[in-house]
Design an enzyme around this catalytic site. Structure first.
Site, mmCIF file in Angstrom:
data_model
loop_
_atom_site.group_PDB
_atom_site.id
_atom_site.type_symbol
_atom_site.label_atom_id
_atom_site.label_comp_id
_atom_site.label_asym_id
_atom_site.label_seq_id
_atom_site.Cartn_x
_atom_site.Cartn_y
_atom_site.Cartn_z
ATOM 1 N N ARG A 91 0.860 -1.168 0.000
ATOM 2 C CA ARG A 91 0.000 0.000 0.000
ATOM 3 C C ARG A 91 0.906 1.231 0.000
ATOM 4 O O ARG A 91 1.568 1.510 0.991
ATOM 5 C CB ARG A 91 -0.882 -0.047 1.246
ATOM 6 N N HIS B 168 -3.420 4.410 4.847
ATOM 7 C CA HIS B 168 -4.486 3.400 4.925
ATOM 8 C C HIS B 168 -5.788 3.983 4.365
ATOM 9 O O HIS B 168 -6.433 3.401 3.510
ATOM 10 C CB HIS B 168 -4.672 2.953 6.365
ATOM 11 N N TYR C 142 4.155 5.300 11.785
ATOM 12 C CA TYR C 142 4.506 3.896 12.000
ATOM 13 C C TYR C 142 5.357 3.246 10.918
ATOM 14 O O TYR C 142 5.804 2.130 11.079
ATOM 15 C CB TYR C 142 3.229 3.067 12.218
HETATM 16 C C1 LIG Z 1 -14.128 -5.914 12.321
HETATM 17 C C2 LIG Z 1 -13.348 -4.673 12.038
HETATM 18 N N1 LIG Z 1 -12.420 -4.258 12.917
HETATM 19 C C3 LIG Z 1 -11.731 -3.124 12.716
HETATM 20 C C4 LIG Z 1 -11.950 -2.383 11.596
HETATM 21 C C5 LIG Z 1 -11.177 -1.088 11.362
HETATM 22 N N2 LIG Z 1 -10.253 -1.263 10.247
HETATM 23 C C6 LIG Z 1 -10.602 -0.875 8.998
HETATM 24 S S1 LIG Z 1 -9.467 -1.301 7.893
HETATM 25 C C7 LIG Z 1 -8.452 -1.986 9.055
HETATM 26 C C8 LIG Z 1 -7.153 -2.618 8.635
HETATM 27 C C9 LIG Z 1 -7.360 -3.657 7.566
HETATM 28 O O1 LIG Z 1 -6.152 -4.194 7.164
HETATM 29 P P1 LIG Z 1 -6.073 -5.297 6.023
HETATM 30 O O2 LIG Z 1 -7.079 -6.372 6.284
HETATM 31 O O3 LIG Z 1 -4.673 -5.706 5.912
HETATM 32 O O4 LIG Z 1 -6.570 -4.554 4.703
HETATM 33 P P2 LIG Z 1 -5.992 -3.226 4.021
HETATM 34 O O5 LIG Z 1 -6.810 -2.078 4.527
HETATM 35 O O6 LIG Z 1 -4.551 -3.108 4.354
HETATM 36 O O7 LIG Z 1 -6.245 -3.400 2.555
HETATM 37 C C10 LIG Z 1 -9.026 -1.854 10.312
HETATM 38 C C11 LIG Z 1 -8.405 -2.300 11.567
HETATM 39 C C12 LIG Z 1 -12.935 -2.838 10.690
HETATM 40 N N3 LIG Z 1 -13.225 -2.176 9.578
HETATM 41 N N4 LIG Z 1 -13.606 -3.979 10.935
#
Ligand SMILES: Cc1ncc(C[n+]2csc(CCOP(=O)(O)OP(=O)(O)O)c2C)c(N)n1
Lengths: 326, 402
Positions: free
Chosen positions: B297, B301, B310
């Protein structure tokens, strides 16, 4: 020196710091709570000062977070868990409802569950889905859990420490749209009891009862009503389980009218319980039925509609007028 | 990852840790050592970062996958390039619109174009896609008008398109949930005796969720025609993959009883090949596959995030050298696959897309207030009717009054 002017966010941060300093068994756990300091920065700087053993970035798994917090509590720790947003607590709901809430009763009181679950909740920040919900009723309905929500910096500071000291599981709802509101915090004060209500503004014509983000709206409504010659009392409930019915009753016996305000849907909400109990307790004092102002029986709407959805000054004042018209 | 993981391998305790109670603090727990994370992980690659084709003779490991793009012509390569460029342009426009206050939030796919276009172009029309919230490139491949993706980020709706038109489900924000929907949908496909396949997108962080493990379990035991396409972009907000797993992600599939493959997620050709391969398995009734697209990425985020808190600039810079678009461009140039006119024309097309996105977003109306009460139920509900009527009367009381 003892009195400081802090945002709610900073008060929570200071409170967690104090808890970590005071008791080596206190742990902070959650997604992004470490280096990032949480998405709202409530845990900012804590990992730096207390290390990764005390301030723990967890895998992205809410059931895992709460389930392991239960295990840590069984081992004598006092985990303070952060759920990133209201709508993401549900993967952990099973652990909270079927395990955390019942452990004390099932063990005939032998096991204590000093787990605090902090949840930034409710709307008003223009967020996308699942970031603005008010699920407090779903927790208040569960025997074994305690549910609280501060509305100001002083309560944020003190209630969080009291929640951490409690041997019961506490669901600690943080009104996220008030994180940046400032207020005075006396770090040497003797705090109010965690589950007691507080009269936030005195009045004689009607009582408004609210908690968390809606207390500010009610105080503004009271100020606006005062200009029209109406004297509105505002009670900050602070705790939704248990609810301080004695305190509320005392207020209603003075004013004889009650409107309960919350963001959560009105149907089967905290206001419903209050309306029922206050009607039982104060039937002969009441000049009007207890009214409720809150969310609709509809999913929390997209951000561009949240101003219409959320109870604002006008809807609260409308309810005040309706109550006074009886 | 490299810098972070070496640091994590030697757990050091800070002063704060010493305050942790006794014996528990003495053993490594929170600061668990990371598996030495592959600095140069084994992955299926067909196009090097320099834009050179990898031949099977050079790397026999790709023999299984290379045939799946044997039919790809230079025209096709230009199309893939065009998809990636336009997707990046759309994404950049959305980021800019967020900065201008037109969107409340944006989740950028910058850096992940190859993973999304490669996998998206592997799909057939009758396949069904379950995205998370960052799959703008896949949506593009499905023919979803990109401006439809912006409604939920602007805050005017919670979806914005009819999933059935393009077999592209609504974005799912609750992490991991959609992997189970994909599995159930795939179970239905199998029951129907159809030969279409289902693909579920999710992130490396999501792989920690119970729902994802349950999706793996169900799809394995029911042998469902589903491809789990994980874009491992190395981060889940501030948490590196070391905070989610101790073994390379793709290896996890084995424990559930289906194959897992790690593909170079910045190589559009390899992503296309591996996804086609996995979809073929599904169509043949051979069950699920886990594809781990190893990517990065490049941006934050979301627009609310601050990655400088971080992660290191050096890490981001190292990944810049693996850029999926530059890689294909280098290849097209080196093989005379495209001339200047092609790139110039694409630039014009990008401008037009950008302009249209800006115009559509700015003209997007706020929803009618009464929309709050719409579609809560399919069959209607007395309480909703009552609240709708009360609220309408309340709103009407302002009109004319004051
Ligand atoms: C159940 C849940 N917990 C927390 C969140 C908050 N949150 C949104 S995106 C994210 C990180 C997701 O990381 P990843 O699965 O690696 O996907 P990326 O965004 O890096 O594509 C978090 C913690 C959420 N959307 N859903």
């Amino acid at each position: 020196m003892a009195v400081q002017k802090l945002t709610i966010a900073k008060a929570l941060n200071d409170s967690l710091r104090k808890a970590l300093e005071t008791d080596p068994k206190v742990l902070i756990m959650g997604e992004d709570v470490g280096k990032l300091g949480g998405v709202f920065r409530i845990t900012d700087g804590l990992q730096k000062d207390f290390g990764e053993e005390r301030v723990i970035d967890t895998p992205l798994a809410e059931s895992g977070i709460v389930g392991t917090a239960i295990g840590l509590a069984l081992r004598g720790y006092r985990p303070v868990v952060e759920i990133q947003f209201d709508g993401f607590v549900f993967p952990a709901y099973d652990q909270i409802v079927t395990q955390l809430a019942k452990m004390h009763a099932r063990s005939l009181g032998k096991i204590k569950m000093p787990v605090v679950i902090r949840i930034p909740y409710a709307g008003g920040i223009g967020a996308v889905e699942h970031h603005s919900e008010s699920p407090e009723t779903l927790f208040a309905h569960v025997p074994g859990l305690k549910v609280v929500s501060p509305s100001n910096a002083s309560d944020a500071y003190w209630m969080l420490q009291q929640a951490i000291l409690s041997d019961d599981p506490v669901i600690f709802f943080e009104p996220k749209r008030r994180y940046w509101d400032k207020g005075e915090v006396d770090v040497e004060a003797i705090p109010d009891a965690l589950h007691g209500s507080r009269v936030a503004r005195e009045g004689t014509d009607i009582t408004l009862a609210a908690y968390g983000p809606m207390v500010k709206v009610c105080l503004e409504a009271a100020a606006a009503a005062a200009e029209e010659g109406k004297s509105v009392e505002v009670v900050d409930l602070r705790s939704m389980s248990p609810i301080d019915f004695d305190g509320l009753q005392a207020s209603v016996e003075r004013t004889r009218r009650l409107v309960v305000v919350h963001e959560a849907p009105v149907f089967l909400g905290v206001g419903s319980e209050i309306a029922a109990r206050i009607t039982e307790r104060c039937f002969y004092h009441l000049e009007a039925p207890v009214l409720r102002v809150g969310g609709f029986h509809a999913p929390y709407p997209p951000a561009r509609l949240e101003d219409e959805y959320l109870p604002g000054l006008d809807r609260v004042l409308d309810a005040v007028d309706r109550s006074l018209a009886y | 990852m490299t810098v972070e993981s070496t640091a994590a391998r030697k757990p050091r305790r800070s002063s704060g840790t010493k305050r942790a109670a006794g014996a528990a603090g003495a053993r490594k727990t929170a600061a668990a050592t990371a598996q030495p994370h592959d600095a140069e992980p084994q992955l299926v690659q067909l196009l090097t970062p320099e834009g050179e084709r990898v031949e099977v003779a050079d790397n026999p490991d790709i023999a299984e996958f290379a045939p799946f793009v044997a039919d790809i012509t230079t025209d096709d390569l230009r199309d893939l390039y065009r998809d990636m460029v336009l997707t990046r342009r759309f994404d950049g426009e959305a980021t800019a619109l967020q900065r201008q206050g037109e969107l409340g939030l944006w989740a950028s796919l910058l850096g992940q174009e190859a993973a999304q276009i490669g996998s998206g172009r592997a799909l057939r029309d009758d396949d069904y896609v379950f995205p998370t919230y960052r799959e703008h490139g896949v949506a593009w491949c499905r023919g979803v008008d990109p401006t439809n993706l912006l409604g939920m980020f602007r805050g005017v709706n919670h979806g914005g398109w009819d999933p059935k038109i393009n077999n592209f489900h609504l974005y799912t924000i609750v992490i991991g949930s959609q992997t189970l929907h994909a599995t159930g949908y795939a179970m239905g496909v199998a029951k129907d005796g159809a030969d279409s396949a289902v693909i579920a997108y999710f992130g490396d962080g999501a792989s920690s969720q119970g729902d994802v493990a349950e999706a793996f379990t169900f799809s394995a035991v029911y042998n469902s025609p589903v491809v789990f396409f994980c874009q491992n972009n190395q981060w889940a907000i501030s948490e590196p993959t070391e905070r989610q797993m101790r073994v390379p992600l793709y290896q996890r599939a084995q424990g559930f009883g289906f194959p897992g493959v790690r593909v170079d997620g910045n190589d559009v050709l390899a992503c296309l090949a591996v996804t086609r391969w996995a979809l073929e398995r599904a169509r043949r009734g051979e069950g699920p596959t886990l594809v781990e697209a190893f990517t990065y990425r490049m941006g934050a985020h979301t627009t609310s995030d601050d990655p400088t808190k971080y992660r290191r600039d050096e890490e981001t810079a190292a990944w810049e050298a693996k850029d999926p678009i530059l890689r294909l461009k280098a290849h097209l140039l080196a093989t005379d696959g495209a001339d200047e006119a092609f790139f110039e024309q694409l630039e014009v097309e990008s401008e037009t897309l950008g302009k249209r996105v800006r115009e559509v977003v700015r003209a997007m109306p706020d929803p009618d207030t009464m929309a709050i009460f719409e579609n809560v139920y399919a069959d209607g509900h007395a309480l909703v009717d009552e609240e709708r009527a009360q609220f309408a009367a309340y709103l009407a009381s302002f009109e004319g009054g004051e």
